[in-house]
Design an enzyme around this catalytic site. Structure first.
Site, PDB file in Angstrom:
ATOM      1  N   TYR A 180     -12.991  -1.823 -63.432  1.00 43.16           N
ATOM      2  CA  TYR A 180     -11.995  -1.723 -62.356  1.00 43.16           C
ATOM      3  C   TYR A 180     -11.228  -3.029 -62.249  1.00 43.16           C
ATOM      4  O   TYR A 180     -11.713  -4.091 -62.618  1.00 43.16           O
ATOM      5  CB  TYR A 180     -12.679  -1.388 -61.021  1.00 43.16           C
ATOM      6  CG  TYR A 180     -13.560  -2.482 -60.470  1.00 43.16           C
ATOM      7  CD1 TYR A 180     -14.920  -2.532 -60.783  1.00 43.16           C
ATOM      8  CD2 TYR A 180     -13.038  -3.481 -59.649  1.00 43.16           C
ATOM      9  CE1 TYR A 180     -15.722  -3.536 -60.282  1.00 43.16           C
ATOM     10  CE2 TYR A 180     -13.845  -4.494 -59.143  1.00 43.16           C
ATOM     11  CZ  TYR A 180     -15.178  -4.522 -59.465  1.00 43.16           C
ATOM     12  OH  TYR A 180     -15.987  -5.531 -58.971  1.00 43.16           O
ATOM     13  N   CYS A 181      -9.999  -2.922 -61.769  1.00 40.54           N
ATOM     14  CA  CYS A 181      -9.184  -4.110 -61.515  1.00 40.54           C
ATOM     15  C   CYS A 181      -8.242  -3.778 -60.362  1.00 40.54           C
ATOM     16  O   CYS A 181      -8.380  -2.736 -59.729  1.00 40.54           O
ATOM     17  CB  CYS A 181      -8.426  -4.536 -62.769  1.00 40.54           C
ATOM     18  SG  CYS A 181      -7.340  -3.256 -63.402  1.00 40.54           S
ATOM     19  N   THR A 182      -7.295  -4.650 -60.083  1.00 37.15           N
ATOM     20  CA  THR A 182      -6.491  -4.504 -58.870  1.00 37.15           C
ATOM     21  C   THR A 182      -5.715  -3.195 -58.816  1.00 37.15           C
ATOM     22  O   THR A 182      -5.862  -2.399 -57.901  1.00 37.15           O
ATOM     23  CB  THR A 182      -5.505  -5.685 -58.747  1.00 37.15           C
ATOM     24  OG1 THR A 182      -6.222  -6.897 -58.930  1.00 37.15           O
ATOM     25  CG2 THR A 182      -4.816  -5.685 -57.386  1.00 37.15           C
ATOM     26  N   GLY A 208      -6.856   1.693 -59.732  1.00 38.23           N
ATOM     27  CA  GLY A 208      -7.488   0.436 -59.364  1.00 38.23           C
ATOM     28  C   GLY A 208      -8.058   0.386 -57.963  1.00 38.23           C
ATOM     29  O   GLY A 208      -8.176   1.393 -57.260  1.00 38.23           O
ATOM     30  N   ILE A 209      -8.408  -0.830 -57.559  1.00 41.47           N
ATOM     31  CA  ILE A 209      -8.984  -1.067 -56.232  1.00 41.47           C
ATOM     32  C   ILE A 209      -8.002  -0.645 -55.139  1.00 41.47           C
ATOM     33  O   ILE A 209      -8.394  -0.143 -54.090  1.00 41.47           O
ATOM     34  CB  ILE A 209      -9.317  -2.567 -56.061  1.00 41.47           C
ATOM     35  CG1 ILE A 209     -10.300  -3.016 -57.135  1.00 41.47           C
ATOM     36  CG2 ILE A 209      -9.883  -2.845 -54.675  1.00 41.47           C
ATOM     37  CD1 ILE A 209     -10.291  -4.522 -57.368  1.00 41.47           C
TER      38      ILE A 209
END
Ligand SMILES: [Zn+2]
Ligand SMILES: [Zn+2]
Length: 293
Positions: A180-182, A208-209
């Site tokens: 996961y990333c932004t 993403g988040i």
């Protein structure tokens, strides 16, 4: 006049990145939009801000080349991006693997399977072996991350390949790994690098988040603040006094809880961003390393 910010990316083959760069620069200048755009042979990644009608025109025109591209609309103004920067680079996200990444008209080839926020919750609940893998820089995870996530020791995205090749994460090669990333772009690349390195069951959090937070706020698997790459430095899900919110960061000087990053006052010699409480920042506007010198 209402201002908006557009965030977007798309992986698709771009035959002539420099021509697309010039077209994008002219388009933004003509519409009075500012922001940052990177074009590479693999696609486009951008954040632009300005008048809402100009943003709409920009999205429509840009979709004529980048078909089906999704734009994320956000509150904010052109003032958040005083300048316009449009660049052609080897990569739209700098992993240092321009020749390894493969892209076709459907996007990245051989990346991790997409999971919705709901599917992430279900997979984690159903399989205790599942690993959440932070695809951001370690600094970003200091103020917020998924519960129990593995946070790689990387200062920049460029460090990921050495980190993956170090063998440190070989124990998860047979487990379900949810990267996961932004906003999802970094995991498009990262998950494909992991697949290439023998990780057998790799997923990526779609959207993403940001999307996870929109759906579950602080009530799901997410804890803390989300690091963002503008002057705000962080953002939270839910109301400011949300009882489910957990503050994860600590002031480097006194240890008090904080989620506020600052640029070290010793810039440009020091480029560190560090966590500080307000009182320490006023008394001593330096990172730990510079303060101790
Ligand atoms: Zn402090
Ligand atoms: Zn410093």
């Amino acid at each position: 006049m209402t201002d908006k910010i557009l965030l977007y990316y798309k992986f698709q083959p771009v035959a002539d990145p420099d021509a697309v760069r010039l077209w994008q620069r002219d388009l933004c200048e003509g519409l009075g939009l500012t922001g940052r755009i990177i074009v590479s042979p693999h696609g486009i990644n951008g954040t632009v801000g300005g008048d809402i009608r100009a943003c709409k025109t920009y999205a429509k025109k840009t979709r004529e080349y980048f078909h089906g591209m999704e734009f994320k609309w956000s509150e904010g103004s052109a003032a958040d991006f005083p300048k316009l920067s449009v660049k052609a680079r080897e990569e739209i996200v700098a992993f240092g693997a321009p020749d390894e990444l493969r892209v076709d008209e459907h996007g990245v080839v051989g990346g991790g399977a997409y999971l919705t926020p709901q599917q992430v919750n279900e997979l984690v609940a159903a399989n205790p072996e599942a690993v959440l893998f932070d695809g951001r820089n370690a600094r970003e995870a200091e103020i917020g991350r998924f519960k129990g996530a593995v946070v790689p020791d990387v200062e920049t995205t460029h460090d990921f390949i050495a980190e993956l090749d170090s063998g440190k994460y070989d124990w998860m090669k047979d487990k379900p790994v949810i990267s996961y990333c932004t906003g999802g772009i970094r995991c498009e690349v990262l998950s494909s690098l992991m697949v290439n390195r023998g990780f057998k069951e790799v997923y990526q959090l779609d959207g993403g988040i940001v999307r996870y937070g929109e759906q579950f706020g602080n009530s799901g698997l997410w804890e803390g603040s989300l690091y963002v790459f503008d002057d705000r430095m962080h953002t939270e899900f839910g109301a400011p006094d949300d009882p489910d919110y957990v503050q994860l960061g600590h002031c480097v000087h006194c240890g008090a809880p904080t989620n506020q990053f600052y640029n070290c006052a010793n810039e440009p010699a020091c480029r560190r961003q560090y966590l500080s409480c307000e009182a320490c920042r006023e008394a001593n506007p330096y990172c730990k390393e510079c303060a101790e010198r």
